[in-house]
Scaffold this motif. Sequence first.
Motif, PDB file in Angstrom:
ATOM      1  N   HIS A 264       0.885  -1.168   0.000  1.00 56.40           N
ATOM      2  CA  HIS A 264       0.000   0.000   0.000  1.00 56.40           C
ATOM      3  C   HIS A 264       0.920   1.214   0.000  1.00 56.40           C
ATOM      4  O   HIS A 264       1.953   1.233   0.671  1.00 56.40           O
ATOM      5  CB  HIS A 264      -0.880   0.010   1.251  1.00 56.40           C
ATOM      6  CG  HIS A 264      -1.782   1.202   1.351  1.00 56.40           C
ATOM      7  ND1 HIS A 264      -1.346   2.454   1.755  1.00 56.40           N
ATOM      8  CD2 HIS A 264      -3.104   1.337   1.099  1.00 56.40           C
ATOM      9  CE1 HIS A 264      -2.360   3.298   1.742  1.00 56.40           C
ATOM     10  NE2 HIS A 264      -3.438   2.643   1.348  1.00 56.40           N
ATOM     11  N   ALA A 265       0.551   2.236  -0.770  1.00 54.71           N
ATOM     12  CA  ALA A 265       1.425   3.408  -0.868  1.00 54.71           C
ATOM     13  C   ALA A 265       0.610   4.674  -1.071  1.00 54.71           C
ATOM     14  O   ALA A 265      -0.542   4.635  -1.515  1.00 54.71           O
ATOM     15  CB  ALA A 265       2.408   3.247  -2.031  1.00 54.71           C
ATOM     16  N   THR A 266       1.188   5.807  -0.723  1.00 47.47           N
ATOM     17  CA  THR A 266       0.579   7.106  -0.961  1.00 47.47           C
ATOM     18  C   THR A 266       1.611   8.028  -1.589  1.00 47.47           C
ATOM     19  O   THR A 266       2.827   7.842  -1.435  1.00 47.47           O
ATOM     20  CB  THR A 266       0.073   7.744   0.351  1.00 47.47           C
ATOM     21  OG1 THR A 266       1.129   7.721   1.320  1.00 47.47           O
ATOM     22  CG2 THR A 266      -1.116   6.977   0.907  1.00 47.47           C
ATOM     23  N   GLY A 267       1.127   9.024  -2.299  1.00 48.75           N
ATOM     24  CA  GLY A 267       2.037   9.965  -2.936  1.00 48.75           C
ATOM     25  C   GLY A 267       1.264  11.057  -3.630  1.00 48.75           C
ATOM     26  O   GLY A 267       0.024  11.133  -3.530  1.00 48.75           O
ATOM     27  N   GLU A 268       1.955  11.897  -4.348  1.00 49.17           N
ATOM     28  CA  GLU A 268       1.331  12.973  -5.092  1.00 49.17           C
ATOM     29  C   GLU A 268       1.296  12.621  -6.577  1.00 49.17           C
ATOM     30  O   GLU A 268       2.132  11.850  -7.051  1.00 49.17           O
ATOM     31  CB  GLU A 268       2.085  14.283  -4.860  1.00 49.17           C
ATOM     32  CG  GLU A 268       2.050  14.755  -3.414  1.00 49.17           C
ATOM     33  CD  GLU A 268       2.770  16.084  -3.211  1.00 49.17           C
ATOM     34  OE1 GLU A 268       3.264  16.649  -4.204  1.00 49.17           O
ATOM     35  OE2 GLU A 268       2.830  16.553  -2.060  1.00 49.17           O
ATOM     36  N   PRO A 269       0.317  13.143  -7.338  1.00 46.20           N
ATOM     37  CA  PRO A 269       0.232  12.848  -8.761  1.00 46.20           C
ATOM     38  C   PRO A 269       1.527  13.202  -9.496  1.00 46.20           C
ATOM     39  O   PRO A 269       2.143  14.231  -9.232  1.00 46.20           O
ATOM     40  CB  PRO A 269      -0.929  13.737  -9.235  1.00 46.20           C
ATOM     41  CG  PRO A 269      -1.725  13.997  -8.000  1.00 46.20           C
ATOM     42  CD  PRO A 269      -0.739  14.063  -6.884  1.00 46.20           C
ATOM     43  N   PHE A 270       1.939  12.334 -10.391  1.00 47.18           N
ATOM     44  CA  PHE A 270       3.142  12.545 -11.206  1.00 47.18           C
ATOM     45  C   PHE A 270       4.384  12.768 -10.351  1.00 47.18           C
ATOM     46  O   PHE A 270       5.280  13.526 -10.717  1.00 47.18           O
ATOM     47  CB  PHE A 270       2.966  13.733 -12.159  1.00 47.18           C
ATOM     48  CG  PHE A 270       1.843  13.547 -13.141  1.00 47.18           C
ATOM     49  CD1 PHE A 270       1.835  12.487 -14.023  1.00 47.18           C
ATOM     50  CD2 PHE A 270       0.783  14.424 -13.177  1.00 47.18           C
ATOM     51  CE1 PHE A 270       0.799  12.312 -14.932  1.00 47.18           C
ATOM     52  CE2 PHE A 270      -0.265  14.263 -14.077  1.00 47.18           C
ATOM     53  CZ  PHE A 270      -0.251  13.199 -14.962  1.00 47.18           C
ATOM     54  N   SER A 271       4.419  12.143  -9.197  1.00 46.83           N
ATOM     55  CA  SER A 271       5.553  12.301  -8.305  1.00 46.83           C
ATOM     56  C   SER A 271       5.867  10.943  -7.694  1.00 46.83           C
ATOM     57  O   SER A 271       5.182   9.953  -7.947  1.00 46.83           O
ATOM     58  CB  SER A 271       5.242  13.335  -7.218  1.00 46.83           C
ATOM     59  OG  SER A 271       6.369  13.557  -6.403  1.00 46.83           O
TER      60      SER A 271
END
Length: 360
Positions: A264-271
């Motif tokens: 499971h992961a989280t992040g910002e768009p295009f990053s």
Amino acid sequence: MKKFSLITGAVLAVSLLASPAQAASDLPNTHRFYEEMTYLQTKGVISGFEDGTMRPDQTVSRAEAAIMIGKLKGLDGTQRGTKFADVPANLKASGYIASAAQAGYISGYLDGSFKPNAPITRGDMAIILSYVFPLAMQGLEDFKDVSPNMRAYDAIGQVVSGSIAAGYQDNTFKPTNATTRAQFAAFLSRGLEPKFQNDTHMKGSYLMDKTKTYTFQWNDGDIEKISYVKPKGELAEDWNFLWKGDFASGDSYYLVDIESSEFHATGEPFSEFFIDLVYPVKSGTKFNEDSPYGPAAQITKTGVTVKTKYKTFTNAVEVTVPADKDFEFDGVKYYMVPGFGNVKTLDLTGNVLGELISVK
């Protein structure tokens, strides 16, 4: 991001005169995709046949798919000549086929044909829907029966990452299997409505419920609301839906909340994204040890009881991220819960940095 936050053979309805809301004799409310087909009926995207049936388990043809897509996108369905040798003007779907092809949603074959009565496979479906909906996220899942040399490879990754389709428990996608009318309706519904996207989450998923708004309180007193929305501006060209965090202080950002069978992961768009939990969940497992995006982490406890201002969870997973000089990071402990993601974050001395206070 402002804070540590979530570091974490026939064409469709030969007669198009049937009422979209008309109850179909062969679509009981116990059918797996009853809600999805009914949803598309009310939107006028799909209709039944003259005999009052919906035929949900009948294989969907390329012509039927063109009609559904055409109605969904508001294309001109007026019957007319097309560039395809096997799609004459008198074919009921000719207008939608012509319009969908012109819009770039569908294409024909090298021999100049369209094969309107040929079935749509799951691979075909993925390709079509990758054009219909803005799906920027590339594939995170490696299916046993999907290889990089397949025409549908990228599209399958996009529809799975975009919560429009899912694989099977044996880690296959079955790209050559035919798609039924009900299944195609389900895929279209997921592209339009977040509540149907929840159905693609795997059992025990740590992804958040896409129909809910999650509210967090941070140690400086600021309040953050996270909701699943259609992005605005330039992001709308590439992302169908994104999580959006809005702070009471006025700041906002978009968040990608993603999952595969491995993490499971989280992040910002295009990053870059940060893996905040690995599967299978097992105490002592270390991860992100070689990540250039953040410090190493370790699952330190499972089955943890953690109290938040929203509720007390008894099935949390504790993850410890030690201090790391290279990342100028002081270290934290955070708690992941199935269906909620990160619900609470502490510093290494036990002070609360942020916690969930509401889900509506």
